[in-house]
Design a protein around this motif. Structure first.
Motif, PDB file in Angstrom:
ATOM      1  N   THR A  57       5.210   1.510 -14.873  1.00  0.00           N
ATOM      2  CA  THR A  57       4.028   1.955 -14.133  1.00  0.00           C
ATOM      3  C   THR A  57       2.727   1.527 -14.786  1.00  0.00           C
ATOM      4  OG1 THR A  57       4.063   4.161 -15.178  1.00  0.00           O
ATOM      5  CG2 THR A  57       5.214   3.903 -13.047  1.00  0.00           C
ATOM      6  N   ARG A  58       2.713   1.368 -16.122  1.00  0.00           N
ATOM      7  CA  ARG A  58       1.492   0.897 -16.776  1.00  0.00           C
ATOM      8  C   ARG A  58       1.142  -0.516 -16.296  1.00  0.00           C
ATOM      9  NH1 ARG A  58      -1.492   4.638 -17.883  1.00  0.00           N
ATOM     10  NH2 ARG A  58      -2.591   3.546 -19.509  1.00  0.00           N
ATOM     11  N   LEU A  59       2.162  -1.297 -16.034  1.00  0.00           N
ATOM     12  CA  LEU A  59       1.939  -2.637 -15.475  1.00  0.00           C
ATOM     13  C   LEU A  59       1.507  -2.554 -14.012  1.00  0.00           C
ATOM     14  CD1 LEU A  59       5.054  -4.477 -16.919  1.00  0.00           C
ATOM     15  CD2 LEU A  59       2.666  -4.859 -17.568  1.00  0.00           C
ATOM     16  N   LEU A  60       2.223  -1.743 -13.248  1.00  0.00           N
ATOM     17  CA  LEU A  60       1.978  -1.687 -11.806  1.00  0.00           C
ATOM     18  C   LEU A  60       0.608  -1.121 -11.442  1.00  0.00           C
ATOM     19  CD1 LEU A  60       5.473  -0.575 -10.451  1.00  0.00           C
ATOM     20  CD2 LEU A  60       4.468  -2.876 -10.450  1.00  0.00           C
ATOM     21  N   VAL A  61       0.082  -0.202 -12.236  1.00  0.00           N
ATOM     22  CA  VAL A  61      -1.247   0.323 -11.918  1.00  0.00           C
ATOM     23  C   VAL A  61      -2.349  -0.629 -12.362  1.00  0.00           C
ATOM     24  CG1 VAL A  61      -0.572   2.752 -11.864  1.00  0.00           C
ATOM     25  CG2 VAL A  61      -1.472   1.777 -13.966  1.00  0.00           C
ATOM     26  N   LYS A  91       0.814  -1.222   0.000  1.00  0.00           N
ATOM     27  CA  LYS A  91       0.000   0.000   0.000  1.00  0.00           C
ATOM     28  C   LYS A  91       0.847   1.271   0.000  1.00  0.00           C
ATOM     29  CE  LYS A  91      -4.143  -1.979   0.839  1.00  0.00           C
ATOM     30  NZ  LYS A  91      -4.878  -2.323  -0.318  1.00  0.00           N
ATOM     31  N   LYS A  92       2.020   1.218   0.613  1.00  0.00           N
ATOM     32  CA  LYS A  92       2.875   2.407   0.685  1.00  0.00           C
ATOM     33  C   LYS A  92       3.427   2.796  -0.690  1.00  0.00           C
ATOM     34  CE  LYS A  92       4.216   2.015   5.474  1.00  0.00           C
ATOM     35  NZ  LYS A  92       5.279   1.925   6.452  1.00  0.00           N
ATOM     36  N   LEU A  93       3.425   1.868  -1.625  1.00  0.00           N
ATOM     37  CA  LEU A  93       3.931   2.152  -2.963  1.00  0.00           C
ATOM     38  C   LEU A  93       2.850   2.688  -3.907  1.00  0.00           C
ATOM     39  CD1 LEU A  93       6.285  -0.909  -3.553  1.00  0.00           C
ATOM     40  CD2 LEU A  93       6.917   1.432  -2.960  1.00  0.00           C
ATOM     41  N   HIS A  94       1.597   2.612  -3.499  1.00  0.00           N
ATOM     42  CA  HIS A  94       0.512   3.026  -4.382  1.00  0.00           C
ATOM     43  C   HIS A  94       0.664   4.479  -4.837  1.00  0.00           C
ATOM     44  CE1 HIS A  94      -2.619  -0.299  -3.282  1.00  0.00           C
ATOM     45  NE2 HIS A  94      -1.422  -0.782  -3.533  1.00  0.00           N
ATOM     46  N   LYS A  95       0.836   5.390  -3.887  1.00  0.00           N
ATOM     47  CA  LYS A  95       0.909   6.811  -4.243  1.00  0.00           C
ATOM     48  C   LYS A  95       2.104   7.127  -5.134  1.00  0.00           C
ATOM     49  CE  LYS A  95      -1.876   8.851  -0.631  1.00  0.00           C
ATOM     50  NZ  LYS A  95      -1.948   9.771   0.488  1.00  0.00           N
ATOM     51  N   PRO A  96       3.318   6.618  -4.828  1.00  0.00           N
ATOM     52  CA  PRO A  96       4.434   6.903  -5.746  1.00  0.00           C
ATOM     53  C   PRO A  96       4.220   6.324  -7.150  1.00  0.00           C
ATOM     54  CG  PRO A  96       5.268   6.061  -3.657  1.00  0.00           C
ATOM     55  CD  PRO A  96       3.783   5.950  -3.621  1.00  0.00           C
ATOM     56  N   VAL A  97       3.652   5.123  -7.235  1.00  0.00           N
ATOM     57  CA  VAL A  97       3.411   4.503  -8.543  1.00  0.00           C
ATOM     58  C   VAL A  97       2.369   5.312  -9.310  1.00  0.00           C
ATOM     59  CG1 VAL A  97       2.432   2.474  -9.696  1.00  0.00           C
ATOM     60  CG2 VAL A  97       4.140   2.189  -7.901  1.00  0.00           C
ATOM     61  N   ILE A  98       1.305   5.707  -8.646  1.00  0.00           N
ATOM     62  CA  ILE A  98       0.271   6.522  -9.287  1.00  0.00           C
ATOM     63  C   ILE A  98       0.852   7.859  -9.747  1.00  0.00           C
ATOM     64  CG2 ILE A  98      -1.876   7.804  -8.865  1.00  0.00           C
ATOM     65  CD1 ILE A  98      -2.696   5.419  -7.025  1.00  0.00           C
ATOM     66  N   PHE A  99       1.681   8.465  -8.918  1.00  0.00           N
ATOM     67  CA  PHE A  99       2.325   9.734  -9.264  1.00  0.00           C
ATOM     68  C   PHE A  99       3.181   9.573 -10.523  1.00  0.00           C
ATOM     69  CE2 PHE A  99       6.027  12.538  -9.067  1.00  0.00           C
ATOM     70  CZ  PHE A  99       5.412  13.776  -9.003  1.00  0.00           C
ATOM     71  N   LEU A 100       4.037   8.547 -10.529  1.00  0.00           N
ATOM     72  CA  LEU A 100       4.905   8.319 -11.684  1.00  0.00           C
ATOM     73  C   LEU A 100       4.102   7.977 -12.933  1.00  0.00           C
ATOM     74  CD1 LEU A 100       7.808   6.332 -10.001  1.00  0.00           C
ATOM     75  CD2 LEU A 100       7.899   8.664 -10.919  1.00  0.00           C
ATOM     76  N   ASN A 101       3.047   7.191 -12.783  1.00  0.00           N
ATOM     77  CA  ASN A 101       2.200   6.825 -13.910  1.00  0.00           C
ATOM     78  C   ASN A 101       1.538   8.061 -14.518  1.00  0.00           C
ATOM     79  OD1 ASN A 101       0.795   4.728 -15.551  1.00  0.00           O
ATOM     80  ND2 ASN A 101      -0.999   5.617 -14.556  1.00  0.00           N
ATOM     81  N   ASP A 102       1.220   9.010 -13.685  1.00  0.00           N
ATOM     82  CA  ASP A 102       0.586  10.237 -14.154  1.00  0.00           C
ATOM     83  C   ASP A 102       1.600  11.208 -14.770  1.00  0.00           C
ATOM     84  OD1 ASP A 102      -1.606  12.174 -14.385  1.00  0.00           O
ATOM     85  OD2 ASP A 102      -0.566  13.247 -12.783  1.00  0.00           O
ATOM     86  N   LYS A 103       2.747  11.363 -14.130  1.00  0.00           N
ATOM     87  CA  LYS A 103       3.709  12.395 -14.532  1.00  0.00           C
ATOM     88  C   LYS A 103       4.659  11.986 -15.646  1.00  0.00           C
ATOM     89  CE  LYS A 103       2.040  15.144 -11.480  1.00  0.00           C
ATOM     90  NZ  LYS A 103       0.848  15.851 -11.869  1.00  0.00           N
ATOM     91  N   ALA A 104       5.066  10.730 -15.717  1.00  0.00           N
ATOM     92  CA  ALA A 104       6.058  10.319 -16.718  1.00  0.00           C
ATOM     93  C   ALA A 104       5.590  10.596 -18.156  1.00  0.00           C
ATOM     94  CB  ALA A 104       6.441   8.851 -16.528  1.00  0.00           C
ATOM     95  N   PRO A 105       4.358  10.240 -18.542  1.00  0.00           N
ATOM     96  CA  PRO A 105       3.925  10.575 -19.902  1.00  0.00           C
ATOM     97  C   PRO A 105       3.899  12.089 -20.152  1.00  0.00           C
ATOM     98  CG  PRO A 105       2.470   8.924 -18.967  1.00  0.00           C
ATOM     99  CD  PRO A 105       3.344   9.419 -17.849  1.00  0.00           C
TER     100      PRO A 105
END
Length: 149
Positions: free
Chosen positions: A120-124, A4-18
């Motif tokens: 991140t596309r996989l992780l989300v 659960k602690k990784l959810h926010k960083p993964v979501i952030f990266l998934n949103d910002k990287a593109p």
């Protein structure tokens, strides 16, 4: 899902990287135009052609996403279908090759960001590994030839 602690960083990266890829791409284009650099034509054309063709292909295939088929909840809400191939990955990698075409340092930055996009596309939970891998290969297939112009 267990971490659960990784959810926010993964979501952030998934949103910002593109978005970083778009800033690199659209930010460099006017510079090339102002400099009257003829490479702007290939720089703009290959990603546009790739985007158009992959979008049409995805519409025809309309593969369900993992959360449509499996008992998985994506970390972000996402529309159903059109999973194959990953348009984020194909676009990121064709832009990466276009960045290498203009400047190797920008290409390295693009490559790092594109790898983050793929992971991140996989992780989300919105793509299967094959979607991501195929997206990467398509992006490279459209981008690598014009490195030799």
């Amino acid at each position: 899902m267990k971490h659960k602690k990784l959810h926010k960083p993964v979501i952030f990266l998934n949103d910002k990287a593109p978005k970083v890829m778009m800033v690199l791409f659209y930010g460099l284009m006017p510079i090339l135009v102002v400099m009257r650099d003829i490479r702007v034509i290939a720089f703009a054309a290959c990603p546009l052609i790739e985007l158009t063709l992959v979008t049409k292909f995805r519409d025809k295939v309309d593969r369900p996403r993992p959360f449509d088929v499996l008992d998985v909840t994506p970390l972000e809400s996402h529309s159903s279908g059109h999973s194959f191939p990953s348009l984020h990955c194909s676009s990121s990698f064709v832009i990466t090759t276009s960045l290498f075409y203009i400047n190797p340092y920008l290409g390295i930055i693009g490559l790092i960001v594109s790898i983050v996009v793929a992971i991140t596309r996989l992780l989300v939970g919105v793509h299967y590994p094959l979607d991501v891998l195929t997206g990467i290969l398509i992006g490279l297939a459209f981008g690598i030839p014009y490195l030799f112009l």
